[in-house]
Design a protein around this motif. Sequence first.
Motif, short mmCIF file in Angstrom:
data_model
loop_
_atom_site.label_atom_id
_atom_site.label_comp_id
_atom_site.label_asym_id
_atom_site.label_seq_id
_atom_site.Cartn_x
_atom_site.Cartn_y
_atom_site.Cartn_z
N SER A 16 54.61 64.17 -7.15
CA SER A 16 55.82 64.93 -7.46
C SER A 16 55.50 66.26 -8.12
O SER A 16 56.10 67.29 -7.80
N THR A 19 54.06 68.64 -5.49
CA THR A 19 55.13 69.14 -4.64
C THR A 19 55.94 70.22 -5.35
O THR A 19 56.25 71.27 -4.78
N THR A 20 56.28 69.95 -6.61
CA THR A 20 57.06 70.91 -7.39
C THR A 20 56.30 72.23 -7.55
O THR A 20 56.87 73.31 -7.34
N MET A 24 57.22 75.99 -6.31
CA MET A 24 57.40 77.06 -7.29
C MET A 24 56.71 78.36 -6.87
O MET A 24 57.08 79.43 -7.33
N VAL A 37 69.30 73.54 -10.28
CA VAL A 37 68.52 72.51 -9.59
C VAL A 37 69.48 71.40 -9.18
O VAL A 37 70.20 70.86 -10.02
N LEU A 43 61.59 64.86 -9.01
CA LEU A 43 61.35 66.23 -8.51
C LEU A 43 62.26 67.23 -9.21
O LEU A 43 61.83 68.32 -9.59
N LEU A 46 61.08 67.74 -12.89
CA LEU A 46 59.86 68.55 -12.95
C LEU A 46 60.15 70.01 -12.58
O LEU A 46 59.56 70.93 -13.17
N THR A 47 61.06 70.21 -11.66
CA THR A 47 61.44 71.58 -11.29
C THR A 47 62.12 72.28 -12.46
O THR A 47 61.87 73.46 -12.72
#
Length: 86
Positions: A16, A19-20, A24, A37, A43, A46-47
């Motif tokens: 995760s 991916t984040t 970014m 978001v 996800l 974390l974003t």
Amino acid sequence: IPETISDRCAAPLNCSLATTMCAMESVPKVKNGRAFVQGDGLLGLLTCAALREGGYDVVYCSGIRIRRSEFIDRFGAIPLYNGESS
């Protein structure tokens, strides 16, 4: 990875986060910006943290489970929900 984090938790966390951070790379670098978001899962959380670390002053996060609002707050965002009470 610290011993306090099990392999069972570390694997999805690593995926995760990777991916984040890859996503970014496409996000404009701004100071004092605002972001939204959609999604309060791993996800999304974390974003939120990545956006805050990246210089965004205000990050909003929406989801479907109001009980996750505490986590959204911990990850540096403002929770947004529409009418759910539990």
